[in-house]
Design a protein around this motif. Structure first.
Motif, PDB file in Angstrom:
ATOM      1  N   GLN A  52       4.408   0.087   8.893  1.00  0.00           N
ATOM      2  CA  GLN A  52       3.635  -0.946   9.575  1.00  0.00           C
ATOM      3  C   GLN A  52       2.876  -1.844   8.602  1.00  0.00           C
ATOM      4  O   GLN A  52       2.826  -3.061   8.763  1.00  0.00           O
ATOM      5  CB  GLN A  52       2.671  -0.294  10.560  1.00  0.00           C
ATOM      6  CG  GLN A  52       1.955  -1.262  11.456  1.00  0.00           C
ATOM      7  CD  GLN A  52       1.148  -0.529  12.513  1.00  0.00           C
ATOM      8  OE1 GLN A  52       0.739   0.616  12.315  1.00  0.00           O
ATOM      9  NE2 GLN A  52       0.916  -1.193  13.628  1.00  0.00           N
ATOM     10  N   ILE A  53       2.258  -1.254   7.585  1.00  0.00           N
ATOM     11  CA  ILE A  53       1.501  -2.052   6.622  1.00  0.00           C
ATOM     12  C   ILE A  53       2.310  -2.359   5.357  1.00  0.00           C
ATOM     13  O   ILE A  53       1.795  -2.937   4.408  1.00  0.00           O
ATOM     14  CB  ILE A  53       0.161  -1.385   6.253  1.00  0.00           C
ATOM     15  CG1 ILE A  53       0.377  -0.033   5.560  1.00  0.00           C
ATOM     16  CG2 ILE A  53      -0.732  -1.264   7.468  1.00  0.00           C
ATOM     17  CD1 ILE A  53      -0.881   0.572   4.988  1.00  0.00           C
ATOM     18  N   LEU A  87      12.013   4.515   3.809  1.00  0.00           N
ATOM     19  CA  LEU A  87      10.621   4.074   3.975  1.00  0.00           C
ATOM     20  C   LEU A  87      10.250   3.878   5.440  1.00  0.00           C
ATOM     21  O   LEU A  87       9.080   3.702   5.766  1.00  0.00           O
ATOM     22  CB  LEU A  87      10.378   2.763   3.220  1.00  0.00           C
ATOM     23  CG  LEU A  87      10.546   2.793   1.710  1.00  0.00           C
ATOM     24  CD1 LEU A  87      10.226   1.429   1.124  1.00  0.00           C
ATOM     25  CD2 LEU A  87       9.697   3.864   1.070  1.00  0.00           C
ATOM     26  N   ALA A  88      11.243   3.882   6.313  1.00  0.00           N
ATOM     27  CA  ALA A  88      11.004   3.621   7.731  1.00  0.00           C
ATOM     28  C   ALA A  88      10.412   4.844   8.423  1.00  0.00           C
ATOM     29  O   ALA A  88      10.797   5.975   8.157  1.00  0.00           O
ATOM     30  CB  ALA A  88      12.308   3.220   8.409  1.00  0.00           C
ATOM     31  N   PRO A  94       4.665   5.091  12.252  1.00  0.00           N
ATOM     32  CA  PRO A  94       5.210   4.348  11.115  1.00  0.00           C
ATOM     33  C   PRO A  94       4.999   5.059   9.776  1.00  0.00           C
ATOM     34  O   PRO A  94       5.551   4.642   8.761  1.00  0.00           O
ATOM     35  CB  PRO A  94       4.434   3.035  11.145  1.00  0.00           C
ATOM     36  CG  PRO A  94       3.117   3.402  11.759  1.00  0.00           C
ATOM     37  CD  PRO A  94       3.438   4.481  12.764  1.00  0.00           C
ATOM     38  N   VAL A  95       4.216   6.153   9.766  1.00  0.00           N
ATOM     39  CA  VAL A  95       3.875   6.861   8.523  1.00  0.00           C
ATOM     40  C   VAL A  95       4.825   8.041   8.310  1.00  0.00           C
ATOM     41  O   VAL A  95       5.119   8.798   9.230  1.00  0.00           O
ATOM     42  CB  VAL A  95       2.417   7.370   8.567  1.00  0.00           C
ATOM     43  CG1 VAL A  95       2.085   8.201   7.333  1.00  0.00           C
ATOM     44  CG2 VAL A  95       1.457   6.199   8.699  1.00  0.00           C
ATOM     45  N   ARG A  96       5.289   8.175   7.077  1.00  0.00           N
ATOM     46  CA  ARG A  96       6.085   9.346   6.666  1.00  0.00           C
ATOM     47  C   ARG A  96       5.395   9.996   5.485  1.00  0.00           C
ATOM     48  O   ARG A  96       4.886   9.310   4.596  1.00  0.00           O
ATOM     49  CB  ARG A  96       7.491   8.924   6.253  1.00  0.00           C
ATOM     50  CG  ARG A  96       8.373   8.570   7.423  1.00  0.00           C
ATOM     51  CD  ARG A  96       9.770   8.213   6.995  1.00  0.00           C
ATOM     52  NE  ARG A  96      10.463   9.318   6.326  1.00  0.00           N
ATOM     53  CZ  ARG A  96      11.729   9.250   5.924  1.00  0.00           C
ATOM     54  NH1 ARG A  96      12.432   8.151   6.117  1.00  0.00           N
ATOM     55  NH2 ARG A  96      12.300  10.265   5.319  1.00  0.00           N
ATOM     56  N   GLU A  97       5.395  11.334   5.477  1.00  0.00           N
ATOM     57  CA  GLU A  97       4.770  12.071   4.379  1.00  0.00           C
ATOM     58  C   GLU A  97       5.701  13.084   3.737  1.00  0.00           C
ATOM     59  O   GLU A  97       5.247  13.979   3.027  1.00  0.00           O
ATOM     60  CB  GLU A  97       3.492  12.754   4.880  1.00  0.00           C
ATOM     61  CG  GLU A  97       2.444  11.749   5.319  1.00  0.00           C
ATOM     62  CD  GLU A  97       1.142  12.387   5.734  1.00  0.00           C
ATOM     63  OE1 GLU A  97       0.231  12.432   4.878  1.00  0.00           O
ATOM     64  OE2 GLU A  97       1.042  12.836   6.884  1.00  0.00           O
ATOM     65  N   ASP A  98       6.996  12.947   3.953  1.00  0.00           N
ATOM     66  CA  ASP A  98       7.959  13.797   3.270  1.00  0.00           C
ATOM     67  C   ASP A  98       8.331  13.144   1.938  1.00  0.00           C
ATOM     68  O   ASP A  98       8.217  11.943   1.770  1.00  0.00           O
ATOM     69  CB  ASP A  98       9.194  14.026   4.147  1.00  0.00           C
ATOM     70  CG  ASP A  98       9.840  12.717   4.590  1.00  0.00           C
ATOM     71  OD1 ASP A  98       9.103  11.798   4.998  1.00  0.00           O
ATOM     72  OD2 ASP A  98      11.077  12.610   4.513  1.00  0.00           O
ATOM     73  N   ARG A  99       8.737  13.959   0.980  1.00  0.00           N
ATOM     74  CA  ARG A  99       9.060  13.445  -0.351  1.00  0.00           C
ATOM     75  C   ARG A  99      10.504  12.944  -0.374  1.00  0.00           C
ATOM     76  O   ARG A  99      11.416  13.646   0.035  1.00  0.00           O
ATOM     77  CB  ARG A  99       8.827  14.531  -1.398  1.00  0.00           C
ATOM     78  CG  ARG A  99       7.349  14.944  -1.452  1.00  0.00           C
ATOM     79  CD  ARG A  99       7.090  16.037  -2.478  1.00  0.00           C
ATOM     80  NE  ARG A  99       7.279  15.589  -3.838  1.00  0.00           N
ATOM     81  CZ  ARG A  99       6.406  14.850  -4.545  1.00  0.00           C
ATOM     82  NH1 ARG A  99       5.269  14.487  -3.979  1.00  0.00           N
ATOM     83  NH2 ARG A  99       6.656  14.497  -5.776  1.00  0.00           N
TER      84      ARG A  99
END
Length: 130
Positions: A52-53, A87-88, A94-99
């Protein structure tokens, strides 16, 4: 027929032109133009991204991790239709925190201060699922 003083003047003029051309050439090679940037290609890991950002954290291969937990953030310049899959986020978040492993083509800009702005021109997903 040119006289000796005319010949000397011509040689002196030619020497001045040559020295000026050499000096100009050297100055253009060492002078930094703040309005230009050269992209570099980096490979590393994205531990966090926010579609989103349009920002993601990036850990370049070979760089030590910051013990204070500070991360290097990149802004990515794409429209919503071309956000790389790695990155989606999802429709709900909209946030992902997996490597994820990526290759980033980036430029870095400092605006007369200590903070550097990192801009990702392109991101290539290296993981099979990305």
């Amino acid at each position: 027929m040119p006289t000796l003083s005319t010949s000397r003047a011509l040689v002196a003029g030619a020497a001045l032109v040559a020295v000026g051309a050499l000096a100009g050439s050297l100055l253009t090679r060492v002078a930094h133009d703040p309005h230009t940037a050269t992209a570099e290609v980096l490979t590393g890991t994205v531990p966090w991204s926010n579609q989103q950002i349009r920002r993601f954290a990036f850990e370049a291969d070979g760089e030590p991790r910051n013990p204070l937990g500070d991360q290097t953030f990149y802004e990515f310049v794409v429209d919503d239709l071309t956000v790389p899959g790695c990155l989606a986020g999802t429709n709900d978040d909209p946030v992902r925190e997996d490597r994820r492993r990526v290759e980033v083509e980036a430029i870095h800009q400092s605006f007369d201060g200590p903070r550097e702005v990192n801009i990702a021109l392109s991101v290539r997903c290296l993981d099979a699922a990305g």
